[in-house]
Structure formats: C-alpha cells, structure tokens
Design an enzyme around this catalytic site. Sequence first.
Site, mmCIF file in Angstrom:
data_model
loop_
_atom_site.group_PDB
_atom_site.id
_atom_site.type_symbol
_atom_site.label_atom_id
_atom_site.label_comp_id
_atom_site.label_asym_id
_atom_site.label_seq_id
_atom_site.Cartn_x
_atom_site.Cartn_y
_atom_site.Cartn_z
ATOM 1 C CG ASP A 1 -48.816 6.526 106.359
ATOM 2 O OD1 ASP A 1 -49.954 6.054 106.113
ATOM 3 O OD2 ASP A 1 -48.277 6.424 107.470
ATOM 4 C CB THR B 1 -53.088 6.486 114.653
ATOM 5 O OG1 THR B 1 -52.009 7.402 114.384
ATOM 6 C CG2 THR B 1 -52.535 5.138 115.091
ATOM 7 C CG HIS C 1 -67.857 24.354 118.763
ATOM 8 N ND1 HIS C 1 -68.109 23.952 120.048
ATOM 9 C CD2 HIS C 1 -69.058 24.747 118.254
ATOM 10 C CE1 HIS C 1 -69.403 24.104 120.319
ATOM 11 N NE2 HIS C 1 -70.002 24.566 119.237
ATOM 12 C CG HIS D 1 -67.204 28.526 118.542
ATOM 13 N ND1 HIS D 1 -66.946 27.824 119.682
ATOM 14 C CD2 HIS D 1 -68.551 28.494 118.357
ATOM 15 C CE1 HIS D 1 -68.088 27.367 120.176
ATOM 16 N NE2 HIS D 1 -69.075 27.754 119.392
HETATM 17 C C1 RB5 Z 1 -47.059 3.690 110.066
HETATM 18 O O1 RB5 Z 1 -46.746 2.419 110.536
HETATM 19 C C2 RB5 Z 1 -47.758 4.498 111.169
HETATM 20 O O2 RB5 Z 1 -46.852 4.806 112.187
HETATM 21 C C3 RB5 Z 1 -48.367 5.744 110.595
HETATM 22 O O3 RB5 Z 1 -49.253 5.397 109.587
HETATM 23 C C4 RB5 Z 1 -49.173 6.610 111.538
HETATM 24 O O4 RB5 Z 1 -50.109 5.860 112.253
HETATM 25 C C5 RB5 Z 1 -48.436 7.540 112.403
HETATM 26 O O5 RB5 Z 1 -49.026 8.371 113.119
#
Ligand code: RB5
Length: 146
Positions: free
Chosen positions: A8, A67, A98, A133
């Site tokens: 994204d 994240t 694994h 596994h």
């Molecule tokens: C975008 O602001 C953020 O929410 C996205 O990149 C991500 O971290 C979502 O899991």
Amino acid sequence: MKIAIASDHAGYNYKRELSVFLKELEQQVLDFGTFSEESVDYPDFAFPAAEAVAGNIADFGILICGTGIGMAITANKIVGIRAANCTSVEMAEMARRHNNANVLTLGARITDLPLAKEIAKTFLFTEFEGGRHMIRIEKIHSITGN
Ligand code: RB5
C-alpha cells in the site's frame, strides 16, 4: 524464482527498494502495485499478489504495508496461502523451515530497510524442512479447508 510483490502507500518506497534488491539477487519481480504514495487500501493489492502465489504464477509473495499486519490478514484469506509477518531474520527463517510460508509480509513503519532486505533474502532462500511440520500444515488445511 518469480516473486509477486505488492504494497500500500505506507510500503510503497520499500516495495521499490526491495524490487531493486530482488533483481540484484537475479529474481524475477511481478509488481502488483501500488505505484505511488497516494493513500490506498491494502486489500486491493494483497489479494491479487496472493492469488498469483496461490495460482502458481509466482513462487513467493512479499507484501508490505505500515505494519505488515493488514497484508498478512488479507493474504491468509486466500486458499493455499501461508503468510507470515516477520520482524526478524530468525522469524523469516522459521517461517520457511517450519511453516512453509509462501508469503512474507513486512511493516515499513516497523522494520528498517536494511533489515527488511535481510529478512526477504532469508525468507526466499530457506528451505521447508517437511516431516513433522508437513503433518501440522496438513492439519491446518484439514480443519479449516485452507
Ligand atoms: C495505513 O495507514 C496502515 O493502516 C497500513 O499500511 C497497514 O499498517 C495496515 O495493516
């Protein structure tokens, strides 16, 4: 190998950097976007890239958001995808050895770029151990259908 890559807006710059890195490692990159830092919704990019892996168009996927969590949640909805959100080289190694993960997700706001490159390289070049596994992975499939 063919690597499906997607991000994204939060992962866009990492996608660019990792694409260059993967090409330096002589891997083929299939880029599913996004193509700018304009705000977008990560599922719109996670699904097509993950579907390319599930459909054997790509060998592995690398999905990047802020994240890595949204990308992992999304990719894991696709039958045949085992996506792992990794924040260390050790996690990437174990995700392959694994869990036979076939999609790596990364958080551009969590993991610095040099480490993200090392995580990606480790993920792509570590083999699944199979054996006990494989039995565990087959149990996931038999219980959930995915
Ligand atoms: C975008 O602001 C953020 O929410 C996205 O990149 C991500 O971290 C979502 O899991």
